[in-house]
Design an enzyme around this catalytic site. Structure first.
Site, PDB file in Angstrom:
ATOM      1  N   HIS A  96      27.864  39.164  34.016  1.00  0.00           N
ATOM      2  CA  HIS A  96      29.223  38.843  34.461  1.00  0.00           C
ATOM      3  C   HIS A  96      30.026  38.201  33.323  1.00  0.00           C
ATOM      4  O   HIS A  96      31.168  38.587  33.070  1.00  0.00           O
ATOM      5  CB  HIS A  96      29.132  37.902  35.664  1.00  0.00           C
ATOM      6  CG  HIS A  96      30.286  37.965  36.586  1.00  0.00           C
ATOM      7  ND1 HIS A  96      30.639  39.087  37.296  1.00  0.00           N
ATOM      8  CD2 HIS A  96      31.193  37.023  36.925  1.00  0.00           C
ATOM      9  CE1 HIS A  96      31.697  38.842  38.029  1.00  0.00           C
ATOM     10  NE2 HIS A  96      32.062  37.588  37.825  1.00  0.00           N
TER      11      HIS A  96
ATOM     12  N   HIS B  78      22.475  38.675  36.554  1.00  0.00           N
ATOM     13  CA  HIS B  78      23.831  39.026  36.995  1.00  0.00           C
ATOM     14  C   HIS B  78      24.861  38.078  36.375  1.00  0.00           C
ATOM     15  O   HIS B  78      25.926  38.521  35.925  1.00  0.00           O
ATOM     16  CB  HIS B  78      23.920  38.975  38.522  1.00  0.00           C
ATOM     17  CG  HIS B  78      25.293  39.161  39.056  1.00  0.00           C
ATOM     18  ND1 HIS B  78      25.974  40.355  38.975  1.00  0.00           N
ATOM     19  CD2 HIS B  78      26.138  38.292  39.679  1.00  0.00           C
ATOM     20  CE1 HIS B  78      27.178  40.222  39.521  1.00  0.00           C
ATOM     21  NE2 HIS B  78      27.296  38.977  39.950  1.00  0.00           N
TER      22      HIS B  78
ATOM     23  N   GLN C 242      24.705  36.430  33.559  1.00  0.00           N
ATOM     24  CA  GLN C 242      24.858  36.728  32.133  1.00  0.00           C
ATOM     25  C   GLN C 242      25.678  38.004  31.934  1.00  0.00           C
ATOM     26  O   GLN C 242      26.538  38.077  31.059  1.00  0.00           O
ATOM     27  CB  GLN C 242      23.489  36.856  31.463  1.00  0.00           C
ATOM     28  CG  GLN C 242      22.692  35.570  31.438  1.00  0.00           C
ATOM     29  CD  GLN C 242      23.358  34.487  30.609  1.00  0.00           C
ATOM     30  OE1 GLN C 242      23.908  34.740  29.546  1.00  0.00           O
ATOM     31  NE2 GLN C 242      23.318  33.267  31.106  1.00  0.00           N
TER      32      GLN C 242
END
Length: 107
Positions: free
Chosen positions: A84, A80, A82
């Site tokens: 984001h 998540h 990465q």
């Protein structure tokens, strides 16, 4: 929590928080450009870039640890984070293009 896990969590949260801040600043840049406030738009893009540098530093810490043989456990939170940051980078790039378009339209 083990020290290594704590460091992983700090790096992950660095990506999420700074990525979110970068995206928010980029969105504020677009809104400022819409109203013709290009000084604020440019300042917000610069602010977004600052947050992306901070996120990049967190990511570099993770990559350095990996290169040194300290393999992080890949969790959904890691993935998540990465995702984001990649979305924040893409949004910042698009915001820069939109600010430039608003500048052209204002001429």
């Amino acid at each position: 929590m083990a020290e290594e896990q704590e460091q992983d969590l700090q790096a992950i949260m660095g990506l999420i928080v700074n990525g979110g801040n970068a995206k928010s600043s980029a969105f504020e840049a677009i809104n400022a450009a819409k109203t013709g406030d290009f000084a604020t738009a440019d300042a917000k893009l610069k602010e977004a870039d600052h947050f992306l540098v901070e996120a990049h530093n967190s990511q570099t810490d993770m990559l350095t640890a990996e290169a040194n043989g300290e393999h992080a456990k890949v969790t959904l939170l890691t993935v998540h984070s990465q995702d984001h940051i990649m979305n924040a980078i893409t949004f910042r790039d698009l915001a820069g293009e939109m600010v430039e378009l608003y500048k052209r339209l204002a001429k």
